[in-house]
Design a protein around this motif. Sequence first.
Motif, PDB file in Angstrom:
ATOM      1  N   GLU A  66       0.697  -1.072  -0.071  1.00 27.27           N
ATOM      2  CA  GLU A  66       0.411  -0.185   0.098  1.00 27.27           C
ATOM      3  C   GLU A  66       0.938   1.203   0.045  1.00 27.27           C
ATOM      4  N   THR A 101       1.028   4.194  -2.978  1.00 28.76           N
ATOM      5  CA  THR A 101       0.220   5.113  -2.452  1.00 28.76           C
ATOM      6  C   THR A 101       1.583   6.777  -3.258  1.00 28.76           C
ATOM      7  N   TYR A 102       2.797   5.966  -3.202  1.00 24.10           N
ATOM      8  CA  TYR A 102       4.218   6.905  -3.864  1.00 24.10           C
ATOM      9  C   TYR A 102       3.490   6.797  -5.215  1.00 24.10           C
ATOM     10  N   TYR A 132       1.300   6.689  -7.004  1.00 24.95           N
ATOM     11  CA  TYR A 132      -0.381   7.684  -7.541  1.00 24.95           C
ATOM     12  C   TYR A 132       0.093   8.785  -7.037  1.00 24.95           C
ATOM     13  N   SER A 133       0.645   9.350  -6.414  1.00 21.64           N
ATOM     14  CA  SER A 133       1.070  10.795  -5.250  1.00 21.64           C
ATOM     15  C   SER A 133       2.180  11.141  -6.248  1.00 21.64           C
ATOM     16  N   ARG A 156       3.624  12.158  -1.805  1.00 21.65           N
ATOM     17  CA  ARG A 156       4.333  11.222  -0.142  1.00 21.65           C
ATOM     18  C   ARG A 156       4.516   9.794   0.130  1.00 21.65           C
TER      19      ARG A 156
END
Length: 266
Positions: free
Chosen positions: A103, A107-108, A110-111, A143
Amino acid sequence: MTVTRPTKRSDDRVLAFVTRAAALDDVRAEVEANHDHNRWWPPTITDPRMRMLAAGWSTRINYRMVDTYAAVLAHADTIGFDDLIDLDDDQARDLVAPLGLTEARLTYLYSLADTLARWDKDGADPAAWDAKSFIAAFAREVRGASYKVAQCAALYARGYHCGIIPVDSGMVTTLAPALGFTLPSGPAAHEHLRTLLEHAVARHTDALRTLAAGQDVTIPVEAAPAWWTHLVLIYFKRLYLNRPPARLCTRRPTCAALTDCTHTRT
């Protein structure tokens, strides 16, 4: 406690340290194996967005997992950055799962995509920013991107020989004391040590080039040997500071030697 600033003295300490570290056979072997074609950041990946992704996905991967990491990265590169961010949730998780921290790695991704799209929409050209500005913006806006990830993203996006020396946590906690450097506390320590090391390379470019000339590495004529210096330091840290062997002098930086001095035999 006074924080070390870039000076002739700090530059000379780096040169002396690198001179001794580069002469160690095991360090030299690792540098030669990873200089022109690094296993963590392979030059076969050409999309700068994929390169910045690789910098984030390489975190928390131990040395024994490098082949797994390389396989995941190669697979992601065949998909391409634009299609990668359009994978459905299950496909994306299956791709990243072998690396762990699934996850966090997604997250990295998509950020990173959102940040790059926002910069593009605003007409910003991060490739034209100086390294300090790029690293600060990247660490602030992506992020999961600490200073050390942002430094790696800057290096890999711009190429091995752009002059950036990324600093990981081990370099802060073990290499800096071995050099006799005092760093600020917190995340700023990574940027401060990067500045110290890059300042030393700029002052001692010719001397470092002479050292590198004796090894099987290729450094462009117009480039300072910052990438080579980074590899010498990172592999010395991995081989001698992560689990200090009996050969390592424990009286650095008071003793100028790195290994096999009289202190290691008393």
